[in-house]
Design an enzyme around this catalytic site. Structure first.
Site, mmCIF file in Angstrom:
data_model
loop_
_atom_site.group_PDB
_atom_site.id
_atom_site.type_symbol
_atom_site.label_atom_id
_atom_site.label_comp_id
_atom_site.label_asym_id
_atom_site.label_seq_id
_atom_site.Cartn_x
_atom_site.Cartn_y
_atom_site.Cartn_z
ATOM 1 N N LYS A 114 9.552 -31.222 -4.964
ATOM 2 C CA LYS A 114 9.534 -31.182 -3.623
ATOM 3 C C LYS A 114 10.875 -30.947 -2.998
ATOM 4 C CE LYS A 114 5.698 -34.058 -2.630
ATOM 5 N NZ LYS A 114 5.088 -35.310 -1.971
ATOM 6 N N LYS A 196 -0.613 -27.801 -10.548
ATOM 7 C CA LYS A 196 -1.957 -28.762 -10.196
ATOM 8 C C LYS A 196 -2.401 -28.390 -8.873
ATOM 9 C CE LYS A 196 1.099 -32.318 -8.137
ATOM 10 N NZ LYS A 196 1.557 -33.486 -7.888
ATOM 11 N N LYS A 199 -2.306 -30.739 -2.278
ATOM 12 C CA LYS A 199 -2.683 -30.677 -0.796
ATOM 13 C C LYS A 199 -1.504 -29.692 -0.002
ATOM 14 C CE LYS A 199 -2.559 -35.815 -0.799
ATOM 15 N NZ LYS A 199 -2.880 -36.950 -0.523
HETATM 16 P P1 TYM Z 1 -1.231 -38.696 -3.699
HETATM 17 O O1 TYM Z 1 -1.527 -39.107 -2.444
HETATM 18 O O2 TYM Z 1 -0.386 -37.610 -3.800
HETATM 19 O O3 TYM Z 1 -2.621 -38.457 -4.574
HETATM 20 C C1 TYM Z 1 -3.643 -39.564 -4.733
HETATM 21 C C2 TYM Z 1 -3.962 -39.697 -6.147
HETATM 22 O O4 TYM Z 1 -4.631 -38.657 -6.447
HETATM 23 C C3 TYM Z 1 -4.077 -38.141 -7.664
HETATM 24 N N1 TYM Z 1 -4.028 -36.559 -7.760
HETATM 25 C C4 TYM Z 1 -4.442 -35.956 -8.660
HETATM 26 N N2 TYM Z 1 -5.286 -36.509 -9.883
HETATM 27 C C5 TYM Z 1 -5.792 -35.011 -10.733
HETATM 28 N N3 TYM Z 1 -5.418 -33.763 -10.353
HETATM 29 C C6 TYM Z 1 -4.512 -33.392 -9.391
HETATM 30 N N4 TYM Z 1 -4.305 -32.092 -9.139
HETATM 31 C C7 TYM Z 1 -4.243 -34.559 -8.583
HETATM 32 N N5 TYM Z 1 -3.456 -34.549 -7.534
HETATM 33 C C8 TYM Z 1 -3.140 -35.708 -6.905
HETATM 34 C C9 TYM Z 1 -2.558 -38.837 -7.722
HETATM 35 O O5 TYM Z 1 -2.202 -38.880 -9.273
HETATM 36 C C10 TYM Z 1 -2.805 -39.979 -7.009
HETATM 37 O O6 TYM Z 1 -3.456 -40.815 -7.830
HETATM 38 N N6 TYM Z 1 2.768 -41.878 -4.852
HETATM 39 C C11 TYM Z 1 1.157 -41.601 -4.599
HETATM 40 C C12 TYM Z 1 0.728 -42.639 -4.054
HETATM 41 C C13 TYM Z 1 1.036 -43.792 -3.909
HETATM 42 C C14 TYM Z 1 0.592 -44.841 -4.879
HETATM 43 C C15 TYM Z 1 1.246 -46.069 -4.490
HETATM 44 C C16 TYM Z 1 -0.266 -44.673 -5.836
HETATM 45 C C17 TYM Z 1 1.834 -44.616 -3.156
HETATM 46 N N7 TYM Z 1 1.993 -45.906 -3.514
HETATM 47 C C18 TYM Z 1 0.888 -47.196 -5.547
HETATM 48 C C19 TYM Z 1 -0.344 -46.022 -6.848
HETATM 49 C C20 TYM Z 1 -0.132 -47.018 -6.533
HETATM 50 C C21 TYM Z 1 0.675 -40.134 -4.314
HETATM 51 O O7 TYM Z 1 1.615 -39.535 -3.579
HETATM 52 O O8 TYM Z 1 -0.469 -39.832 -4.292
#
Ligand code: TYM
Length: 340
Positions: A114, A196, A199
């Site tokens: 990022k 991957k 968004k």
């Molecule tokens: P975020 O918002 O980017 O994504 C949410 C969830 O989606 C999964 N994910 C994917 N899985 C498979 N293929 C993909 N291309 C893909 N893109 C995203 C992510 O692994 C995630 O599970 N840091 C985290 C959010 C967070 C969090 C937490 C998660 C903040 N605090 C505490 C667990 C526990 C994030 O940015 O996810």
């Protein structure tokens, strides 16, 4: 004692199939696992690690919460809440910031990616965000964290921090495990199977948003990148694009990878992509139907989040108090019966 499940999703105008297959789908399934207590969080404080327009953020928060409800999070079983409404997250986040090393944060691949992409605006928050994520998890004595593969490194750091605090101040935190699905943990971009699905991808041909119309879904699969050759077989080395599409197909159609491949024996990419699109359209239809319902009742979504925050705070407060006391923060011991 029940197992605590917690996970979070960053609010965004687009929640895509990767988010669903990698994470949200399991959030829903875990609600019905015996002896589990689930908590799910829309992590708006994480969203502001990059620049946000307030009116867009407001919309994204509501959109993301509505999607969580539409995919099947049942607030009666699992509190759904907004991170910024539970200030204990920020407070523990700061404390963990003071226990995480610069070198550890520097090794986080998500930060490296990022910060490289948007050189000018790399905030300190973007750098230290894994400490806040660790706080989200550790605050609730979490055992299992259902996430996609891209969060594995953050989970490792969370485990290290839990152990570090436990060693320094005595047993305080449960050391959590990541729960990463066997299929769909890393859905790749439709326009580039080496990246991957994301968004923040520059082209909307990269992803299927959960609220994409059937026409859009058909169009995106039609133009999705494939590999050389013409057989529909799963081979991540030689056929990364087709393997990604097969993964999506097998989950959306509810069949094994073996069965998915059998169905397309002797058929070309064109036929495969058409059937894939129809499978995904049908898979998302009930979610989209419920989503329209929640979108027409934004006050109900806010009520869910408000109630969720109340329940989450009740759980978070005692743990934060315990941590502060162990660190020597505040005016301890507290007077018996409270101060007059
Ligand atoms: P975020 O918002 O980017 O994504 C949410 C969830 O989606 C999964 N994910 C994917 N899985 C498979 N293929 C993909 N291309 C893909 N893109 C995203 C992510 O692994 C995630 O599970 N840091 C985290 C959010 C967070 C969090 C937490 C998660 C903040 N605090 C505490 C667990 C526990 C994030 O940015 O996810």
């Amino acid at each position: 004692l029940n197992k605590r499940i917690l996970s979070g999703i960053a609010p965004s105008g687009i929640i895509h199939l990767g988010n669903y297959l990698g994470a949200l789908r399991n959030w829903v399934a875990l609600q019905d696992r015996p002896q589990t207590d689930c908590l799910y969080c829309v992590v708006d404080l994480h969203a502001i690690t990059v620049a946000q327009k307030p009116e867009n953020l407001r919309k994204s928060i509501l959109n993301t919460a509505a999607i969580c409800l539409a995919v099947g999070i049942d607030p009666a079983k699992s509190p759904l809440f907004l991170q910024s409404e539970v200030p204990e997250h920020s407070e523990l986040g700061w404390i963990l910031n003071c226990h995480v090393y610069f070198g550890e944060l520097s090794r986080m691949t998500q930060f490296k990616d990022k910060s490289q992409k948007q050189e000018a605006a790399t905030t300190a928050g973007l750098f230290t965000y894994p400490a806040l994520m660790a706080a989200d998890i550790l605050l609730y004595g979490t055992h299992l964290v259902p996430v996609g593969e891209d969060q594995q490194q953050h989970l490792e750091l969370t485990r290290d921090l839990a152990r570090r605090i436990n060693n320094l101040y005595g047993e305080t935190f449960q050391v959590p495990d990541a729960l990463i699905p066997e299929h769909g943990a890393r859905i790749m971009g439709l326009d580039d199977p080496k990246q991957k699905m994301s968004k923040s991808a520059p082209s909307e041909l990269n992803y299927i948003a959960l609220d994409d119309s059937p026409e859009k879904i058909r169009k995106k699969f039609k133009v999705a990148v494939t590999d050389s050759g013409r057989e529909v077989v799963f081979d991540e080395e030689k056929k990364p694009a087709v393997s990604n599409l097969l993964t999506i197909y097998s989950v959306a159609a509810g069949v094994s990878m073996g069965e998915a491949q059998r169905r397309f024996e002797g058929k070309g990419y064109g036929d495969f992509k058409k059937e894939l699109a129809e499978a995904v359209v049908a898979y998302l239809a009930p979610i989209q139907e419920r989503l329209r319902g929640w979108q027409s009742r934004p006050d109900d979504v806010r009520d869910v989040l408000r109630d969720g925050a109340k329940r989450a705070r009740e759980l978070a407060k005692p743990k934060l108090d315990e941590v502060k006391a162990k660190l020597g923060l505040g005016l301890w011991p507290a007077p018996v019966g409270g101060r007059k």
